[in-house]
Each structure stands twice: as structure tokens, then as C-alpha cells.
Write a protein that holds these residues in place. Structure first.
Motif, PDB file in Angstrom:
ATOM      1  N   PRO A   1       0.850  -1.206   0.000  1.00 21.01           N
ATOM      2  CA  PRO A   1       0.000   0.000   0.000  1.00 21.01           C
ATOM      3  C   PRO A   1       0.878   1.245   0.000  1.00 21.01           C
ATOM      4  N   LYS A   2       0.453   2.260  -0.750  1.00 15.92           N
ATOM      5  CA  LYS A   2       1.303   3.438  -0.948  1.00 15.92           C
ATOM      6  C   LYS A   2       0.943   4.613  -0.048  1.00 15.92           C
ATOM      7  N   THR A   3      -0.296   4.738   0.350  1.00 15.65           N
ATOM      8  CA  THR A   3      -0.739   5.905   1.120  1.00 15.65           C
ATOM      9  C   THR A   3      -1.279   5.469   2.477  1.00 15.65           C
TER      10      THR A   3
ATOM     11  N   ASP B   1      -4.576   3.830   2.092  1.00 15.58           N
ATOM     12  CA  ASP B   1      -4.478   2.430   1.666  1.00 15.58           C
ATOM     13  C   ASP B   1      -4.084   1.530   2.836  1.00 15.58           C
ATOM     14  N   ILE B   2      -3.179   2.020   3.666  1.00 15.18           N
ATOM     15  CA  ILE B   2      -2.736   1.249   4.828  1.00 15.18           C
ATOM     16  C   ILE B   2      -3.891   1.035   5.798  1.00 15.18           C
ATOM     17  N   GLU B   3      -4.666   2.106   6.058  1.00 10.78           N
ATOM     18  CA  GLU B   3      -5.815   1.988   6.957  1.00 10.78           C
ATOM     19  C   GLU B   3      -6.831   0.988   6.412  1.00 10.78           C
ATOM     20  N   LYS B   4      -7.065   1.028   5.118  1.00  7.92           N
ATOM     21  CA  LYS B   4      -8.030   0.102   4.502  1.00  7.92           C
ATOM     22  C   LYS B   4      -7.553  -1.339   4.642  1.00  7.92           C
ATOM     23  N   LEU B   5      -6.255  -1.568   4.367  1.00  7.61           N
ATOM     24  CA  LEU B   5      -5.712  -2.915   4.488  1.00  7.61           C
ATOM     25  C   LEU B   5      -5.764  -3.393   5.935  1.00  7.61           C
TER      26      LEU B   5
ATOM     27  N   ILE C   1       1.402  -2.475   9.965  1.00 10.98           N
ATOM     28  CA  ILE C   1       1.502  -2.530   8.506  1.00 10.98           C
ATOM     29  C   ILE C   1       2.462  -1.458   8.006  1.00 10.98           C
ATOM     30  N   LYS C   2       2.413  -0.275   8.594  1.00 14.95           N
ATOM     31  CA  LYS C   2       3.346   0.791   8.201  1.00 14.95           C
ATOM     32  C   LYS C   2       4.783   0.350   8.398  1.00 14.95           C
TER      33      LYS C   2
END
Length: 292
Positions: A41-43, A46-50, A61-62
Motif C-alpha cells: 500500500p502506498k498511502t 491504503d494502509i488503513e483500509k488494508l 503494517i506501516k
């Protein structure tokens, strides 16, 4: 493992369709090659969604994204290096290929999978990976009480692989020359950025053509020639071909034909040109034999 199982089923759907369409012809499947960073994920969004989808903390995840990020991903964690660090990825793909082949076999259609390991630079790499794949495949055959023919080979796209091709041929059942990456690594040109200066190289006659469009016979071609010769020293019956845009270039096809390569693979829009060029190269060879 849940993600791998999901990917496996997705890939089986694709492989079944490919094998069915091939209708008995050999099918060469390259195992996963892109850098891992392409799938991250790039943003923050996107990270929150994943994080919500997989039930993991966003901070975790970050950190994982940060750990997997690469400065030069095309020379980094991709190709067979994935199988060295995460063997389960290539094992999953091999299982998907063989299970799909068995399904097609049960439909009464002949099937001949060729499993290609990309970005190999040494015999040791492909030996380890091949043994892992064969062990997984044999387990499927024992379970299904069925044995199908299959080959495991490699894509030759690193200069070191060319000059050690005799050793690699001890483990590989076929070579497929990845001339796009081989050109990139031989010249030290980034394929994605070279258009900014290659025009000047052609205008000033430094290069006769764009080496990503027509094979550089003096440099890249010499490495291919070396690999062909060394590979045949070890295995005279080694199947060899080309995968990349050079496979659709008439001048390149003539060069590959002279080396005795058996096939070319290219983008769909180049196929008509490739067929004509291959036929012309074959006719020219026959004429030369007659003249001799």
C-alpha cells in the motif's frame, strides 16, 4: 497462509484457462518476478483500509511497508530471491500449476507445463528452488496417484548467468533469455529512464539503434552466445528461446535463429512480425545451405 491459499485458487483459475487454450501444446509459466514493493500500500489511506481488511494494526503494517521498501527495487528483492527468502510463494505457484495441469488432464486434454524460475544468477539458487518445487510437486502426484510430465528451467537475464550457463544447465531443463533485463544490466541503462538520453546516442551514432528494441549483438548478443555455447556444453539437448520485446524484432530474430534458439516470445501485437521474421530467417538459412 490464508492469503497464499487465496492467491493459489486465483492462479489455478488462470492456469486452467491457459492450459485449456493451449490444447496440448507446452506452456511456459514464469514464476513471480516483480519486486515486492509493487504490492505494498502506498498511502496512509491504503494502509488503513488494508488494516481493517486483515485485522492488523495500521502501525504494524506501516512498519512492514517500511521494512520491505527498496531504494533500487529492480535490482532488489524480486525473482528467485523471493523463493530464497519466502519459499512458500514459489511452492504455492508450482502447486497451482500442477493441480491445474491435472484438472486439464482429467478433461482428456494433453498438458505440458514448463515452470520458469526468473532472475537466476547461480547454479546454487536454482538447485535449491528446483528441489523445493519438485518435492511439492511429487507430493501432489502421490496424493493424486498420477504423474504428469513437467520441466523446470530458468530465465537467463543476468550477465553472471550467461558466463556460468554451463553450471546452471546442470540444474535447468531449459533456458529462456530475458533480453529486456539482460540489456538493462549489461549496459547499466534503466529501461524506464533510458528514453531521456538514448535518442542522443542514436543521433550521434554512439548506438545504431535502441538496444531495448533491437538486440545489441556486440555486447548483449555476445553474452547470449556465450550462454548458448556453455549451456550446450553441459546439456546438448537444452531447449532455449527468447522472452522479451526483442522476440518481435526481425533483426534480433535473425540473430537468435543463427544461434539455434528454438522459439521467441513477445508482446501480442508483435506476433505477426515475429512469425514473418522467423520464416524469413529459416528460408535464408536453407538458401545458404544450398549455395554452400
Amino acid at each position: 497462509m490464508i492469503a497464499l491459499a487465496h492467491l493459489k485458487e486465483m492462479q489455478k483459475t488462470d492456469f486452467v484457462g491457459i492450459f485449456r487454450a493451449a490444447n496440448g501444446k507446452p506452456v511456459n509459466i514464469r514464476l513471480l518476478d516483480p519486486p515486492l514493493h509493487e504490492f505494498l500500500p502506498k498511502t496512509d489511506r491504503d494502509i488503513e483500509k488494508l488494516a481493517r481488511e486483515i485485522g492488523k494494526p495500521a502501525e504494524e503494517i506501516k512498519q512492514r511497508v517500511h521494512d520491505l521498501a527498496e531504494t533500487n527495487p529492480m535490482l532488489g528483492h524480486r525473482g528467485c530471491r523471493l523463493a530464497i527468502t519466502f519459499p512458500e510463494i514459489y511452492i504455492m505457484q508450482a502447486e497451482a500449476i500442477i493441480e491445474s495441469a491435472i484438472q486439464i488432464h482429467d478433461e482428456g486434454i494433453a498438458v505440458y507445463p514448463e515452470i520458469m524460475v526468473p532472475l537466476v544468477s547461480s547454479r546454487e539458487e536454482i538447485a535449491i528452488i528446483k528441489n523445493q518445487l519438485k518435492e511439492a510437486i511429487q507430493a501432489i502426484f502421490r496424493k493424486e496417484q498420477l504423474v504428469l510430465p513437467f520441466d523446470i528451467g530458468t530465465m537467463i537475464e543476468i550477465p553472471r548467468a550467461c558466463v556460468t550457463a554451463d553450471e546452471i544447465a546442470e540444474e535447468a531443463q531449459f533456458f529462456s533469455f530475458g533480453t529486456n533485463d539482460l540489456t538493462q544490466l549489461t549496459f547499466g541503462f534503466s529501461r524506464d529512464d533510458a528514453n531521456k538520453f538514448l535518442y542522443a546516442y542514436q543521433e550521434q551514432k554512439i548506438l545504431p539503434t535502441d538496444p531495448f528494441q533491437s538486440i545489441d549483438q556486440k555486447g548483449v548478443g555476445a553474452l547470449v552466445t556465450t550462454a548458448v555455447q556453455r549451456g550446450r556444453m553441459t546439456n546438448p539437448a537444452l531447449k532455449m528461446g527468447v522472452c522479451g520485446e526483442h522476440g518481435g524484432d526481425p533483426a534480433s530474430i535473425q540473430f537468435f535463429h543463427r544461434l539455434g534458439l528454438q522459439y521467441v516470445s513477445c508482446s501480442p501485437y508483435r506476433i505477426p512480425i515475429a512469425r514473418i521474421a522467423a520464416a524469413q530467417a529459416s528460408i535464408l538459412e536453407e538458401r545458404e545451405k544450398v549455395n554452400v
